[in-house]
Design a protein around this motif. Structure first.
Motif, mmCIF file in Angstrom:
data_model
loop_
_atom_site.group_PDB
_atom_site.id
_atom_site.type_symbol
_atom_site.label_atom_id
_atom_site.label_comp_id
_atom_site.label_asym_id
_atom_site.label_seq_id
_atom_site.Cartn_x
_atom_site.Cartn_y
_atom_site.Cartn_z
ATOM 1 N N GLY A 194 31.330 106.941 79.271
ATOM 2 C CA GLY A 194 31.989 108.086 78.520
ATOM 3 C C GLY A 194 33.505 107.685 78.127
ATOM 4 N N VAL A 195 34.214 106.902 78.801
ATOM 5 C CA VAL A 195 35.615 106.526 78.443
ATOM 6 C C VAL A 195 35.261 105.422 77.313
ATOM 7 C CG1 VAL A 195 37.659 105.288 78.950
ATOM 8 C CG2 VAL A 195 36.800 106.939 80.542
ATOM 9 N N MET A 196 34.439 104.600 77.583
ATOM 10 C CA MET A 196 33.917 103.526 76.388
ATOM 11 C C MET A 196 33.800 104.172 75.138
ATOM 12 S SD MET A 196 31.149 100.612 76.780
ATOM 13 C CE MET A 196 31.595 99.983 78.279
ATOM 14 N N THR A 197 32.910 105.346 75.014
ATOM 15 C CA THR A 197 32.282 106.030 74.005
ATOM 16 C C THR A 197 33.741 106.444 73.198
ATOM 17 O OG1 THR A 197 30.397 106.857 75.163
ATOM 18 C CG2 THR A 197 31.180 107.804 72.994
ATOM 19 N N ALA A 198 34.621 107.174 73.926
ATOM 20 C CA ALA A 198 35.924 107.663 73.387
ATOM 21 C C ALA A 198 37.012 106.672 72.921
ATOM 22 C CB ALA A 198 36.621 108.584 74.572
ATOM 23 N N VAL A 199 37.059 105.514 73.448
ATOM 24 C CA VAL A 199 37.921 104.522 73.152
ATOM 25 C C VAL A 199 37.601 103.209 72.564
ATOM 26 C CG1 VAL A 199 39.407 105.418 75.155
ATOM 27 C CG2 VAL A 199 38.265 103.220 75.238
ATOM 28 N N GLY A 200 36.221 103.031 72.593
ATOM 29 C CA GLY A 200 35.525 101.753 72.032
ATOM 30 C C GLY A 200 35.846 101.619 70.665
ATOM 31 N N GLY A 201 35.782 102.577 69.641
ATOM 32 C CA GLY A 201 35.993 102.648 68.340
ATOM 33 C C GLY A 201 37.263 102.081 67.914
ATOM 34 N N GLY A 202 38.381 102.677 68.727
ATOM 35 C CA GLY A 202 39.760 102.358 68.348
ATOM 36 C C GLY A 202 39.992 101.185 68.798
ATOM 37 N N ILE A 203 39.468 100.600 69.908
ATOM 38 C CA ILE A 203 39.850 99.300 70.255
ATOM 39 C C ILE A 203 39.203 98.071 69.169
ATOM 40 C CG2 ILE A 203 38.847 97.272 71.967
ATOM 41 C CD1 ILE A 203 39.407 99.477 74.055
ATOM 42 N N LEU A 204 38.047 98.341 68.749
ATOM 43 C CA LEU A 204 37.443 97.410 67.688
ATOM 44 C C LEU A 204 38.269 97.588 66.496
ATOM 45 C CD1 LEU A 204 33.550 98.265 68.306
ATOM 46 C CD2 LEU A 204 34.828 96.187 68.991
ATOM 47 N N ARG A 205 38.657 99.023 66.039
ATOM 48 C CA ARG A 205 39.472 99.085 64.970
ATOM 49 C C ARG A 205 40.900 98.263 65.058
ATOM 50 N NH1 ARG A 205 42.250 104.187 65.499
ATOM 51 N NH2 ARG A 205 43.458 103.015 66.931
ATOM 52 N N ASP A 206 41.352 98.126 66.253
ATOM 53 C CA ASP A 206 42.694 97.434 66.502
ATOM 54 C C ASP A 206 42.456 95.847 66.315
ATOM 55 O OD1 ASP A 206 44.015 99.983 66.381
ATOM 56 O OD2 ASP A 206 44.371 99.889 68.506
#
Lengths: 204, 204, 204
Positions: free
Chosen positions: C120-132
């Motif tokens: 669940g946390v990966m779903t929420a923060v994964g996209g932002g991590i990849l963006r950065d």
């Protein structure tokens, strides 16, 4: 036995991830994320390629061990840094173990020996590569020239050869892991280095 | 025939990965890792999304071709650099081929045309993105403005349209690949550029 | 209803991706790539781990919403930047929603609560991590100390607890999302921060 060895490898890799977080002055969340990804990333990549549910999401110990490592580094990181030489030895043990275990798992799923070795090496070095990318650094593996990947390749190849001659079980895996471990230790002690392309000067 | 074209694309992408390793003064291990990931990364990402075992782990040629490219770059990289304009042409060929092949594979697995095009473009550009991230650079694709991704999008869209009107087989794939290839060559020759957001000045 | 909330979250995350592209002076292709990956990356990672075909490749809206966000930012980014505080609020809503939806999906596929929360946390923060990472920056999540991941962890844990006591349906998901959202807003307003490891000084 095999599970215990696995958790030791995860614990040591998790320590290196959390320590990287301290060095980059990240907060405790950053430390935990780096710790989890360093410890579990290689195995998750391997399982994604094998198209099976990642082992890290099947067992609670896999997720909780990096939490423990992060707590230890959070409170006692100056002491942890002092025992860094010991951690490097443990890291070499994790490297050996993960390349042997990863290769074995891939062979069990029917991959041919070369592909299994690639996955074994990926298991051993994938987490460290992800750790370095997240921390904003070029992966150490690519330039440190201290034969980090080469021992993993040798360990993976040995495990594959033993599998082909029908030697299996955790003793065989441990043997391949030990060879990779000793090779890595020797490379560190004697400063063995991978060559640069012809005519290229070292960075320093 | 289709397999041969695939290996040519992999070989060319692998050369660009190994050359990036030389430019970053990485050792031979770093060169090999960049070479493998540049050549195979896009296809592996595509196959992970399609939820099938990655093709790179089904055929020995896929893994061994980047080894050959690394050996060539290791010994003869000054000569390889001299023929860089020729490599850029071959890279354009790889781009065209991979977007067409990737789209076709996704359509075969039942994805709708838009999703298949996304996967086709991912096949073509994914390896290069991973290469740049590992080398510590912002992916060229994101800022070079030289229409690297756009030809891949056109090639993928064309392949999808041909599929929808029931034109299949490697000739169709080659046709879509050729259009993407020619568009990429034209973009390089004429300096076609993707626009920046309104009011944003170029970096240089 | 659930689908609509999902698209709102995707739209907001896509805006932050396209805005990052403007800040880095990337061209429209770079903006689109960052937008798509920010919006869809976390969910794709979750689905890869669950070993199911990624939802982003099952529905056209998921792929097209970031295209819309990119077009808006391309033409009107100064206005978008002006409403950035409002976007931060919407981003908090996306964070809350994605952690709750991601956890619920993982629980539905039979993962135990702890693993479901991680996903669940990966779903929420994964996209932002990849963006950065793609934009060449250390992921904000790792160092910003503003409790971005912690509200997601709380929301995921709450959703898992509700699931364990057999409370299901979108109202339950929305409740968990709301708690995470309010916690994130409170953390931003009051400057709550995650601690650094013992004895480590802040970067600024």
């Amino acid at each position: 036995m095999s599970e215990l060895l696995d958790l030791v490898g995860i614990f040591v890799f998790a320590l290196t991830g959390a320590l990287m977080g301290v060095r980059k002055r990240l907060d405790v969340v950053g430390m935990l994320v780096l710790s989890e990804i360093t410890a579990l990333g290689g195995g998750v990549l391997r399982d994604l390629v094998l198209n099976v549910p990642p082992a890290a999401f099947q067992s609670l110990g896999y997720i909780l061990t990096p939490v423990l490592a992060t707590v230890i580094v959070f409170f006692w990181h100056p002491h942890v840094t002092k025992v860094l030489p010991a951690i490097m030895v443990l890291d070499a043990a994790g490297l050996g173990l993960f390349c042997a275990v990863g290769t074995e798992k891939a062979l069990t799923y029917g991959l041919n020996p070369l592909h299994a070795c690639v996955l074994g090496v990926m298991t051993a070095v994938g987490g460290g590569i992800l750790r370095d990318i997240l921390a904003g650094e070029i992966p150490t593996l690519l330039y440190d020239r201290q034969l980090y990947a080469v021992p993993a390749m040798v360990g993976a190849a040995l495990r594959a050869v033993l599998f082909e001659v029908h030697l299996q079980g955790w003793v065989t895996t441990l043997a391949a892991a030990t060879v990779a471990f000793l090779l890595r230790i020797a490379a560190m002690r004697r400063g063995w280095r991978a060559p640069l392309a012809k005519g290229v000067r070292p960075q320093d």
